[in-house]
Design a protein around this motif. Structure first.
Motif, PDB file in Angstrom:
ATOM      1  N   ARG A 199       0.836  -1.208   0.000  1.00 23.04           N
ATOM      2  CA  ARG A 199       0.000   0.000   0.000  1.00 23.04           C
ATOM      3  C   ARG A 199       0.873   1.262   0.000  1.00 23.04           C
ATOM      4  NH1 ARG A 199      -4.263   1.642   4.806  1.00 23.04           N
ATOM      5  NH2 ARG A 199      -5.368   3.292   3.699  1.00 23.04           N
ATOM      6  N   SER A 200       1.986   1.207   0.718  1.00 27.59           N
ATOM      7  CA  SER A 200       2.914   2.334   0.732  1.00 27.59           C
ATOM      8  C   SER A 200       3.562   2.521  -0.639  1.00 27.59           C
ATOM      9  CB  SER A 200       3.988   2.115   1.804  1.00 27.59           C
ATOM     10  OG  SER A 200       4.905   3.175   1.827  1.00 27.59           O
ATOM     11  N   VAL A 201       3.894   1.427  -1.308  1.00 27.16           N
ATOM     12  CA  VAL A 201       4.416   1.523  -2.681  1.00 27.16           C
ATOM     13  C   VAL A 201       3.387   2.197  -3.575  1.00 27.16           C
ATOM     14  CG1 VAL A 201       5.260   0.234  -4.672  1.00 27.16           C
ATOM     15  CG2 VAL A 201       5.805  -0.576  -2.364  1.00 27.16           C
ATOM     16  N   ALA A 202       2.134   1.776  -3.448  1.00 30.61           N
ATOM     17  CA  ALA A 202       1.061   2.317  -4.288  1.00 30.61           C
ATOM     18  C   ALA A 202       0.919   3.822  -4.108  1.00 30.61           C
ATOM     19  CB  ALA A 202      -0.253   1.609  -3.970  1.00 30.61           C
ATOM     20  N   ARG A 203       1.033   4.287  -2.883  1.00 28.83           N
ATOM     21  CA  ARG A 203       0.920   5.725  -2.639  1.00 28.83           C
ATOM     22  C   ARG A 203       1.993   6.505  -3.401  1.00 28.83           C
ATOM     23  NH1 ARG A 203       0.079   4.950   3.792  1.00 28.83           N
ATOM     24  NH2 ARG A 203      -2.204   4.876   3.835  1.00 28.83           N
ATOM     25  N   ASN A 204       3.179   5.920  -3.494  1.00 26.64           N
ATOM     26  CA  ASN A 204       4.274   6.589  -4.195  1.00 26.64           C
ATOM     27  C   ASN A 204       4.147   6.505  -5.709  1.00 26.64           C
ATOM     28  OD1 ASN A 204       6.661   7.501  -2.239  1.00 26.64           O
ATOM     29  ND2 ASN A 204       5.694   5.700  -1.342  1.00 26.64           N
ATOM     30  N   LEU A 205       3.372   5.561  -6.201  1.00 28.85           N
ATOM     31  CA  LEU A 205       3.171   5.416  -7.648  1.00 28.85           C
ATOM     32  C   LEU A 205       1.920   6.133  -8.136  1.00 28.85           C
ATOM     33  CD1 LEU A 205       3.979   1.602  -8.073  1.00 28.85           C
ATOM     34  CD2 LEU A 205       5.454   3.526  -8.719  1.00 28.85           C
ATOM     35  N   ALA A 206       1.132   6.662  -7.214  1.00 25.98           N
ATOM     36  CA  ALA A 206      -0.204   7.156  -7.560  1.00 25.98           C
ATOM     37  C   ALA A 206      -0.192   8.297  -8.569  1.00 25.98           C
ATOM     38  CB  ALA A 206      -0.945   7.591  -6.297  1.00 25.98           C
ATOM     39  N   GLY A 207       0.913   9.043  -8.664  1.00 24.51           N
ATOM     40  CA  GLY A 207       0.978  10.164  -9.603  1.00 24.51           C
ATOM     41  C   GLY A 207       1.497   9.802 -10.975  1.00 24.51           C
ATOM     42  N   ARG A 208       1.763   8.514 -11.228  1.00 21.20           N
ATOM     43  CA  ARG A 208       2.376   8.083 -12.483  1.00 21.20           C
ATOM     44  C   ARG A 208       1.318   7.823 -13.563  1.00 21.20           C
ATOM     45  NH1 ARG A 208       7.370   5.265 -11.891  1.00 21.20           N
ATOM     46  NH2 ARG A 208       7.084   4.756 -14.093  1.00 21.20           N
ATOM     47  N   ALA A 209       1.198   8.734 -14.513  1.00 23.75           N
ATOM     48  CA  ALA A 209       0.216   8.580 -15.585  1.00 23.75           C
ATOM     49  C   ALA A 209       0.664   7.566 -16.642  1.00 23.75           C
ATOM     50  CB  ALA A 209      -0.052   9.930 -16.244  1.00 23.75           C
ATOM     51  N   ASP A 210       1.913   7.094 -16.553  1.00 22.66           N
ATOM     52  CA  ASP A 210       2.429   6.143 -17.541  1.00 22.66           C
ATOM     53  C   ASP A 210       2.203   4.688 -17.137  1.00 22.66           C
ATOM     54  OD1 ASP A 210       4.174   6.456 -15.394  1.00 22.66           O
ATOM     55  OD2 ASP A 210       5.982   6.184 -16.596  1.00 22.66           O
ATOM     56  N   LEU A 211       1.501   4.464 -16.032  1.00 19.01           N
ATOM     57  CA  LEU A 211       1.369   3.113 -15.497  1.00 19.01           C
ATOM     58  C   LEU A 211      -0.062   2.582 -15.591  1.00 19.01           C
ATOM     59  CD1 LEU A 211       3.454   3.352 -12.192  1.00 19.01           C
ATOM     60  CD2 LEU A 211       4.223   2.537 -14.437  1.00 19.01           C
ATOM     61  N   THR A 212      -0.150   1.283 -15.888  1.00 14.01           N
ATOM     62  CA  THR A 212      -1.380   0.524 -15.679  1.00 14.01           C
ATOM     63  C   THR A 212      -1.088  -0.476 -14.569  1.00 14.01           C
ATOM     64  OG1 THR A 212      -2.076   0.711 -17.985  1.00 14.01           O
ATOM     65  CG2 THR A 212      -3.029  -1.087 -16.693  1.00 14.01           C
ATOM     66  N   VAL A 213      -1.897  -0.479 -13.521  1.00 17.21           N
ATOM     67  CA  VAL A 213      -1.672  -1.363 -12.383  1.00 17.21           C
ATOM     68  C   VAL A 213      -2.874  -2.280 -12.209  1.00 17.21           C
ATOM     69  CG1 VAL A 213      -1.301  -1.541  -9.901  1.00 17.21           C
ATOM     70  CG2 VAL A 213      -0.191   0.295 -11.205  1.00 17.21           C
ATOM     71  N   VAL A 214      -2.586  -3.573 -12.138  1.00 16.58           N
ATOM     72  CA  VAL A 214      -3.609  -4.580 -11.865  1.00 16.58           C
ATOM     73  C   VAL A 214      -3.405  -5.049 -10.429  1.00 16.58           C
ATOM     74  CG1 VAL A 214      -4.600  -6.793 -12.558  1.00 16.58           C
ATOM     75  CG2 VAL A 214      -3.563  -5.289 -14.286  1.00 16.58           C
ATOM     76  N   THR A 215      -4.467  -5.041  -9.639  1.00 17.60           N
ATOM     77  CA  THR A 215      -4.364  -5.442  -8.239  1.00 17.60           C
ATOM     78  C   THR A 215      -5.611  -6.197  -7.798  1.00 17.60           C
ATOM     79  OG1 THR A 215      -3.974  -4.665  -5.969  1.00 17.60           O
ATOM     80  CG2 THR A 215      -5.319  -3.249  -7.383  1.00 17.60           C
ATOM     81  N   ASN A 216      -5.428  -7.059  -6.821  1.00 16.37           N
ATOM     82  CA  ASN A 216      -6.563  -7.733  -6.190  1.00 16.37           C
ATOM     83  C   ASN A 216      -6.892  -7.111  -4.844  1.00 16.37           C
ATOM     84  OD1 ASN A 216      -4.153  -8.763  -4.905  1.00 16.37           O
ATOM     85  ND2 ASN A 216      -5.443 -10.361  -3.990  1.00 16.37           N
ATOM     86  N   SER A 217      -6.219  -6.020  -4.507  1.00 19.35           N
ATOM     87  CA  SER A 217      -6.358  -5.418  -3.186  1.00 19.35           C
ATOM     88  C   SER A 217      -7.209  -4.153  -3.249  1.00 19.35           C
ATOM     89  CB  SER A 217      -4.982  -5.076  -2.613  1.00 19.35           C
ATOM     90  OG  SER A 217      -5.101  -4.249  -1.468  1.00 19.35           O
ATOM     91  N   LEU A 218      -8.249  -4.106  -2.442  1.00 21.14           N
ATOM     92  CA  LEU A 218      -9.093  -2.917  -2.396  1.00 21.14           C
ATOM     93  C   LEU A 218      -8.333  -1.738  -1.795  1.00 21.14           C
ATOM     94  CD1 LEU A 218     -12.402  -4.613  -1.181  1.00 21.14           C
ATOM     95  CD2 LEU A 218     -11.678  -4.111  -3.527  1.00 21.14           C
ATOM     96  N   ASP A 219      -7.463  -2.004  -0.820  1.00 22.55           N
ATOM     97  CA  ASP A 219      -6.673  -0.926  -0.215  1.00 22.55           C
ATOM     98  C   ASP A 219      -5.636  -0.382  -1.191  1.00 22.55           C
ATOM     99  OD1 ASP A 219      -8.063  -1.123   2.149  1.00 22.55           O
ATOM    100  OD2 ASP A 219      -6.570  -2.370   3.153  1.00 22.55           O
TER     101      ASP A 219
END
Length: 264
Positions: A108-128
């Protein structure tokens, strides 16, 4: 020595209950280094959350696993997870990429740091994890199907597994409950481990993020062997001998510096 937080005390009690089966209430103040009143309040919280059963001066676990609910895990080792998230996110190149991110408080901490990246597509099974990525409305987020595990806020099962197998990932970043030379990367939950395993199998690059409290531990459900992982990001409180051994077998182990005063 700083006083333990409630979540740390609950974590200790759950681990002891998983090992011993039951504990006498009268022994808990000495075990936890807390007053009787504090222990009674902790037990009331644990009972309300369905973690324990109390009877005749004893407590027993309400379930067999020592896995903490995600609501409690988020408040443990906060600074280590924050720094691990920042470092791990910096390992992702700046170009259009598709990532798989698992659940867990460190991811979740990694995700917070990636949240501003418009060049990424992220697939996750986690609601958080999904909620953290959506905070900046930049990342394209794909959430798998599946049924929710209340302990983790993750989606698991056949639908989640099928969704992940329909993708190919440039990077998979997964958390772990245990990292051991003998048993590899493990989790408490078998269904959660199956999801993480598929993420790693479908990825070209595989990164494990885990604070130092997870190193040297083994849990029931195996995610993968160590030789399938390229990198582990942990913190400076990790056992130096274990870190050296992991590096000797070819793993890139990166340590983020966490001052002793921030180790909570």
């Amino acid at each position: 020595m700083s006083e333990r937080t409630r979540d740390e005390r609950i974590s200790i009690l759950l681990k002891l209950l998983s090992q011993r089966g039951e504990l006498k209430v009268c022994s808990l103040p000495a075990i936890l280094g807390a007053s009787g009143a504090t222990v009674r309040r902790d037990l009331a919280v644990m009972e309300e959350k369905g973690l324990i059963r109390r009877s005749y001066g004893k407590v027993t676990a309400a379930r067999s696993s020592a896995e903490l609910p995600v609501s409690l895990r988020h408040s443990l080792n906060i600074e280590a997870k924050r720094r691990i998230g920042a470092l791990a996110s910096s390992l992702i190149p700046y170009r259009p990429l598709t990532l798989a991110l698992s659940g867990g408080s460190t991811v979740r901490s990694v995700a917070r740091n990636l949240a501003g990246r418009a060049d990424l597509t992220v697939v996750t099974n986690s609601l958080d994890t999904a909620a953290s990525l959506l905070s900046r409305q930049a990342v394209e987020v794909v959430v798998t199907g599946g049924h929710a595990r209340p302990l983790s806020n993750d989606l698991v099962g056949k639908a989640a597994e099928k969704s992940l197998r329909s993708h190919r990932f440039d990077y998979a970043i997964v958390g772990a409950d245990g990292v051991s030379l003998e048993t590899g990367i493990t989790r408490h939950s078998g269904s959660g481990a199956s999801i993480d395993r598929i993420m790693m199998e479908q990825a070209d690059h595989r990164i494990v993020v885990a604070d130092s409290s997870k190193l040297g531990r083994t849990h029931a459900a195996k995610i993968a062997d160590l030789d399938t992982v390229q990198a582990i990001v942990t913190d400076s409180h990790a056992d130096p001998a274990l870190v050296a051994a992991l590096r000797r077998i070819g793993l890139a182990v990166t340590l983020v510096v966490v001052p002793p005063s921030a180790r909570k």
